[in-house]
Write a protein that holds these residues in place. Sequence first.
Motif, PDB file in Angstrom:
ATOM      1  N   CYS A   6      30.416  75.616 -60.356  1.00 43.90           N
ATOM      2  CA  CYS A   6      30.415  76.725 -59.503  1.00 43.90           C
ATOM      3  C   CYS A   6      29.047  76.303 -59.982  1.00 43.90           C
ATOM      4  O   CYS A   6      28.378  76.764 -61.050  1.00 43.90           O
ATOM      5  CB  CYS A   6      30.779  77.141 -60.305  1.00 43.90           C
ATOM      6  SG  CYS A   6      31.130  79.094 -58.548  1.00 43.90           S
ATOM      7  N   THR A   8      24.941  77.613 -59.445  1.00 45.41           N
ATOM      8  CA  THR A   8      25.128  78.912 -59.598  1.00 45.41           C
ATOM      9  C   THR A   8      24.164  79.491 -58.976  1.00 45.41           C
ATOM     10  O   THR A   8      23.743  80.773 -59.346  1.00 45.41           O
ATOM     11  CB  THR A   8      23.688  78.141 -60.814  1.00 45.41           C
ATOM     12  OG1 THR A   8      22.709  77.415 -60.665  1.00 45.41           O
ATOM     13  CG2 THR A   8      24.272  77.492 -61.918  1.00 45.41           C
ATOM     14  N   GLY A   9      23.988  78.732 -58.140  1.00 45.36           N
ATOM     15  CA  GLY A   9      22.686  79.605 -56.260  1.00 45.36           C
ATOM     16  C   GLY A   9      23.804  80.118 -55.982  1.00 45.36           C
ATOM     17  O   GLY A   9      23.358  80.822 -54.394  1.00 45.36           O
ATOM     18  N   LEU A  10      25.392  81.038 -56.150  1.00 42.61           N
ATOM     19  CA  LEU A  10      25.924  80.839 -55.489  1.00 42.61           C
ATOM     20  C   LEU A  10      25.549  82.619 -55.829  1.00 42.61           C
ATOM     21  O   LEU A  10      26.616  83.647 -56.360  1.00 42.61           O
ATOM     22  CB  LEU A  10      27.610  80.308 -55.600  1.00 42.61           C
ATOM     23  CG  LEU A  10      28.099  81.145 -54.683  1.00 42.61           C
ATOM     24  CD1 LEU A  10      28.152  80.223 -53.718  1.00 42.61           C
ATOM     25  CD2 LEU A  10      29.895  80.817 -54.998  1.00 42.61           C
ATOM     26  N   GLY A  11      25.401  83.658 -55.049  1.00 44.74           N
ATOM     27  CA  GLY A  11      25.350  84.755 -54.699  1.00 44.74           C
ATOM     28  C   GLY A  11      25.884  86.179 -53.701  1.00 44.74           C
ATOM     29  O   GLY A  11      27.135  85.042 -53.424  1.00 44.74           O
ATOM     30  N   VAL A  12      26.561  87.088 -54.364  1.00 41.54           N
ATOM     31  CA  VAL A  12      27.416  88.183 -53.728  1.00 41.54           C
ATOM     32  C   VAL A  12      27.583  88.312 -52.293  1.00 41.54           C
ATOM     33  O   VAL A  12      26.315  87.743 -51.041  1.00 41.54           O
ATOM     34  CB  VAL A  12      27.315  89.178 -54.262  1.00 41.54           C
ATOM     35  CG1 VAL A  12      28.043  90.324 -53.309  1.00 41.54           C
ATOM     36  CG2 VAL A  12      27.437  89.452 -55.656  1.00 41.54           C
ATOM     37  N   ASP A  14      28.088  85.313 -50.522  1.00 40.69           N
ATOM     38  CA  ASP A  14      27.517  84.187 -50.325  1.00 40.69           C
ATOM     39  C   ASP A  14      28.757  82.923 -49.757  1.00 40.69           C
ATOM     40  O   ASP A  14      29.923  83.715 -50.619  1.00 40.69           O
ATOM     41  CB  ASP A  14      26.555  83.081 -51.018  1.00 40.69           C
ATOM     42  CG  ASP A  14      25.060  83.720 -51.127  1.00 40.69           C
ATOM     43  OD1 ASP A  14      25.137  84.381 -49.896  1.00 40.69           O
ATOM     44  OD2 ASP A  14      24.549  83.286 -51.670  1.00 40.69           O
ATOM     45  N   THR A  50      35.136  78.755 -50.803  1.00 39.90           N
ATOM     46  CA  THR A  50      35.112  79.784 -51.897  1.00 39.90           C
ATOM     47  C   THR A  50      35.726  80.646 -52.611  1.00 39.90           C
ATOM     48  O   THR A  50      35.778  80.279 -54.298  1.00 39.90           O
ATOM     49  CB  THR A  50      33.988  81.600 -50.910  1.00 39.90           C
ATOM     50  OG1 THR A  50      32.663  80.605 -50.358  1.00 39.90           O
ATOM     51  CG2 THR A  50      32.992  81.867 -52.485  1.00 39.90           C
ATOM     52  N   ILE A  81      26.228  75.962 -49.778  1.00 37.73           N
ATOM     53  CA  ILE A  81      25.888  77.158 -50.365  1.00 37.73           C
ATOM     54  C   ILE A  81      25.208  77.825 -48.602  1.00 37.73           C
ATOM     55  O   ILE A  81      24.862  77.553 -48.513  1.00 37.73           O
ATOM     56  CB  ILE A  81      24.820  78.010 -51.415  1.00 37.73           C
ATOM     57  CG1 ILE A  81      25.652  77.393 -52.470  1.00 37.73           C
ATOM     58  CG2 ILE A  81      25.483  79.673 -51.641  1.00 37.73           C
ATOM     59  CD1 ILE A  81      25.087  77.160 -53.318  1.00 37.73           C
ATOM     60  N   PRO A  83      24.241  81.274 -47.236  1.00 37.06           N
ATOM     61  CA  PRO A  83      23.887  82.686 -47.617  1.00 37.06           C
ATOM     62  C   PRO A  83      24.973  83.727 -46.479  1.00 37.06           C
ATOM     63  O   PRO A  83      25.299  83.551 -45.752  1.00 37.06           O
ATOM     64  CB  PRO A  83      22.495  82.840 -46.918  1.00 37.06           C
ATOM     65  CG  PRO A  83      22.206  81.508 -46.769  1.00 37.06           C
ATOM     66  CD  PRO A  83      23.356  81.294 -46.432  1.00 37.06           C
TER      67      PRO A  83
END
Length: 87
Positions: A6, A8-12, A14, A50, A81, A83
């Motif tokens: 997964c 690591t740059g996947l934010g809430v 995204d 996602t 990704i 945003p």
Amino acid sequence: RRYFHCPTGLGVGDQLWLIVAEARGVKAIVLNDSPLECSRPDTTIALPITAHVAERNLLTLDLAPLDDQAGAAWSDVLLEIRPAESR
């Protein structure tokens, strides 16, 4: 087949997308045993993934033989990704 972790740059909020450029001959796409929609097999495929992503993932592309044997079945496969604010 390709394993990946997964991002690591996947934010809430995204969204993670799977992009298969110039998907000539792609019959099926499976991510972690879940078949993904592959309705236009001769164009670029862009799929939101996602909901299917785990800590460790297995992506499988099922390819049909190409009649003309010219060029590759696809050019690039990548994760993108997007945003939350760009949707």
